[in-house]
Enzyme design. Structure first.
Site, PDB file in Angstrom:
ATOM      1  CG  HIS A  80      10.037   1.771   7.148  1.00 50.47           C
ATOM      2  ND1 HIS A  80       8.947   1.255   6.985  1.00 50.47           N
ATOM      3  CD2 HIS A  80      10.189   1.472   8.471  1.00 50.47           C
ATOM      4  CE1 HIS A  80       8.440   0.457   7.848  1.00 50.47           C
ATOM      5  NE2 HIS A  80       9.235   0.679   8.805  1.00 50.47           N
ATOM      6  CG  ASP A 159       7.899  -8.983   8.630  1.00 45.54           C
ATOM      7  OD1 ASP A 159       8.633  -9.041   9.499  1.00 45.54           O
ATOM      8  OD2 ASP A 159       7.038  -8.301   8.314  1.00 45.54           O
ATOM      9  NE  ARG A 166       9.170  -9.759  15.983  1.00 47.94           N
ATOM     10  CZ  ARG A 166       9.487  -8.811  15.513  1.00 47.94           C
ATOM     11  NH1 ARG A 166       9.373  -8.719  13.974  1.00 47.94           N
ATOM     12  NH2 ARG A 166       9.720  -7.352  16.239  1.00 47.94           N
ATOM     13  CB  SER A 181      10.449  -7.054  11.141  1.00 49.37           C
ATOM     14  OG  SER A 181       9.046  -6.818  10.714  1.00 49.37           O
ATOM     15  CE  LYS A 185       7.822  -5.522   7.515  1.00 53.10           C
ATOM     16  NZ  LYS A 185       6.961  -5.063   8.457  1.00 53.10           N
TER      17      LYS A 185
HETATM   18  N1  URA Z   1       7.721  -2.600  12.204  1.00 57.04           N
HETATM   19  C1  URA Z   1       7.693  -3.587  11.626  1.00 57.04           C
HETATM   20  O1  URA Z   1       7.522  -3.719  10.529  1.00 57.04           O
HETATM   21  N2  URA Z   1       8.269  -4.851  12.106  1.00 57.04           N
HETATM   22  C2  URA Z   1       8.810  -4.805  13.460  1.00 57.04           C
HETATM   23  O2  URA Z   1       9.016  -5.736  13.865  1.00 57.04           O
HETATM   24  C3  URA Z   1       8.679  -3.856  14.161  1.00 57.04           C
HETATM   25  C4  URA Z   1       7.963  -2.306  13.586  1.00 57.04           C
END
Ligand code: URA
Ligand code: CA
Length: 431
Positions: A80, A159, A166, A181, A185
């Site tokens: 990621h 999320d 946010r 966050s 995932k």
């Molecule tokens: N990428 C994400 O998936 N979440 C965040 O809060 C910031 C970057």
């Protein structure tokens, strides 16, 4: 909820049960946005302990579907990136590491604003399908070691809701919130091991190295607490990665790289991240061996053959491998000549990303359509000498009037007397 907001406001850590109560209540709508907003701001100021961030991550990961990849053989390694400009690495890494035996069951995302997304790039290949049913996904990965698909709609819904909140409450840039966050995932997507590319610089979320380090350490620690082998590479995103920024044009760059003809910085990133993936998947005893395996796979053509197989598996036109120029469909090709002689001092990544977006390669809002054919190809990178009149980059556009884009690019490419190539990899965090 009022008591929990007060508790966090006063700097007390929340318990596992309290965090689970908050996340399930917010996901099902019984906790309203105004209370969640107050809690987010309290977290922003009071921070969270590693134990709290881990519980938050796990609660978010379990707020929806958790993908079960146990039907797949081998250790599933995910990669990621926290976001970049011209970041073509996933397109290259997925087939490359799969070609040396790593199981790549990857769910990717779309781009927004100045950052591009892997799914959009893959869709630049005619016919390529990113929406694949679960059973088909498992079948493809079992057969070919690789598939890259879109994230399921019900992955970490907490999320999705929290991120939107946010965004409008000035609480995006909080390390516990970013870390949970991202990691929620990754965990919901079923990975056994995770390689994180934490970017830093103008094009990244984390503008400075200290913040990037803290984010990386936090994510590595919570990954381990959640029983996922996790490591992070802190990489430079002050200038775009590689030479191509766009969709079709980045597929071309991926094909060239898989042929062993990629730009130096991109190739180096691919080896750095790829060798970590190979080691985490236990396909090599150490990084050096892993790197050699990847190099061999590039040189033998195995990696490119795997990309062809992946494209064909997912319904794409694999003739682009032999004729990548097919993907250059833009009507207009224009050069951007340097206005002075010197050395390239700076290429501001996020603004070049915005320029590509203005051409149509990216989205201003989630609803915008992408133009796969447009983009930017850099001929000069930071540290390279340039003569007045020489082309800095080529613009591929579908509109003739691109003065705004040219002005933006000129304003963000600085030519001076002294330019130094930035370090590509700032740090590697394993604990
Ligand atoms: N990428 C994400 O998936 N979440 C965040 O809060 C910031 C970057
Ligand atoms: Ca690139």
């Amino acid at each position: 909820m009022v008591d929990l907001i007060e508790k966090k406001r006063d700097g007390q850590p929340l318990t596992k049960e309290e965090i689970q109560f908050i996340i399930s209540g917010y996901t099902d709508g019984s906790i309203p946005d105004y209370q969640m907003s107050a809690l987010l701001m309290a977290i922003y100021y009071q921070d969270m302990t590693d134990a709290e961030i881990t519980e938050l991550t796990l609660a978010m990961a379990h707020s929806g579907e958790v993908i079960d990849l146990s039907a797949l053989k081998g250790i599933k390694v995910d990669k990621h990136s926290t976001g970049g400009v011209g970041d073509t690495t996933t397109l290259i890494l997925a087939p490359l590491v799969a070609s040396v035996g790593v199981t790549v069951a990857k769910m990717s995302g779309r781009g927004l604003g100045h950052t591009g997304g892997t799914l959009d790039k893959l869709e630049a290949i005619p016919g390529f399908q990113v929406e694949v049913a679960d059973e088909e996904f498992v079948r493809l990965v079992n057969e070919s070691n690789v598939a890259v698909i879109g994230q399921s709609g019900n992955l970490a819904p907490a999320d999705k809701k929290l991120y939107a909140l946010r965004d409008v409450t000035a609480t995006v840039s909080s390390i516990p919130l970013i870390a949970s966050s991202i990691m929620s995932k990754k965990i919901a997507a079923g990975a056994d091991a995770i390689v994180l590319d934490v970017t830093t610089g103008e094009g990244a979320f984390m503008k400075n190295l200290e913040d990037a380090r803290r984010l990386a350490h936090t994510m590595v620690r919570i990954g381990k607490l959640a029983n996922r082998q996790t490591m992070a590479v802190i990489s430079d995103m002050s200038q775009p990665l590689g030479e191509a920024i766009g969709n079709g044009i980045e597929v071309i760059e991926a094909i060239e790289t898989l042929r062993g003809e990629g730009p130096e910085d991109l190739v180096e990133m691919v080896y750095a991240l790829g060798s970590q993936m190979v080691v985490l998947a236990q396909k090599a005893p150490d990084l050096e061996t892993a790197r050699q395996m990847l190099q061999d796979a590039l040189e033998s053509g195995a990696a490119l053959a795997k990309f062809r197989e992946m494209i064909r598996n997912q319904g794409g036109d694999d003739s682009v491998i032999d004729h990548p120029e097919k993907l250059l469909t833009a009507k207009y090709t224009m050069e951007l000549p340097a206005k002075s002689t010197g050395v390239v001092k700076q290429i501001v990544a996020d603004e070049v990303g915005v320029a590509a977006m203005l051409l149509g390669a990216g989205r201003k809002t989630k609803e915008d359509d992408i133009d796969f054919g447009v983009g930017i190809k850099l001929h000069k990178k930071v540290g390279m000498p340039v003569t007045a009149g020489e082309s800095l980059l080529t613009i591929y556009a579908n509109q003739e009037d691109i003065e705004e884009v040219k002005d933006l690019l000129y304003a963000n490419i600085e030519i001076g007397t002294l330019g130094e190539e930035p370090a590509l990899i700032h740090d590697i965090i394993t604990e």
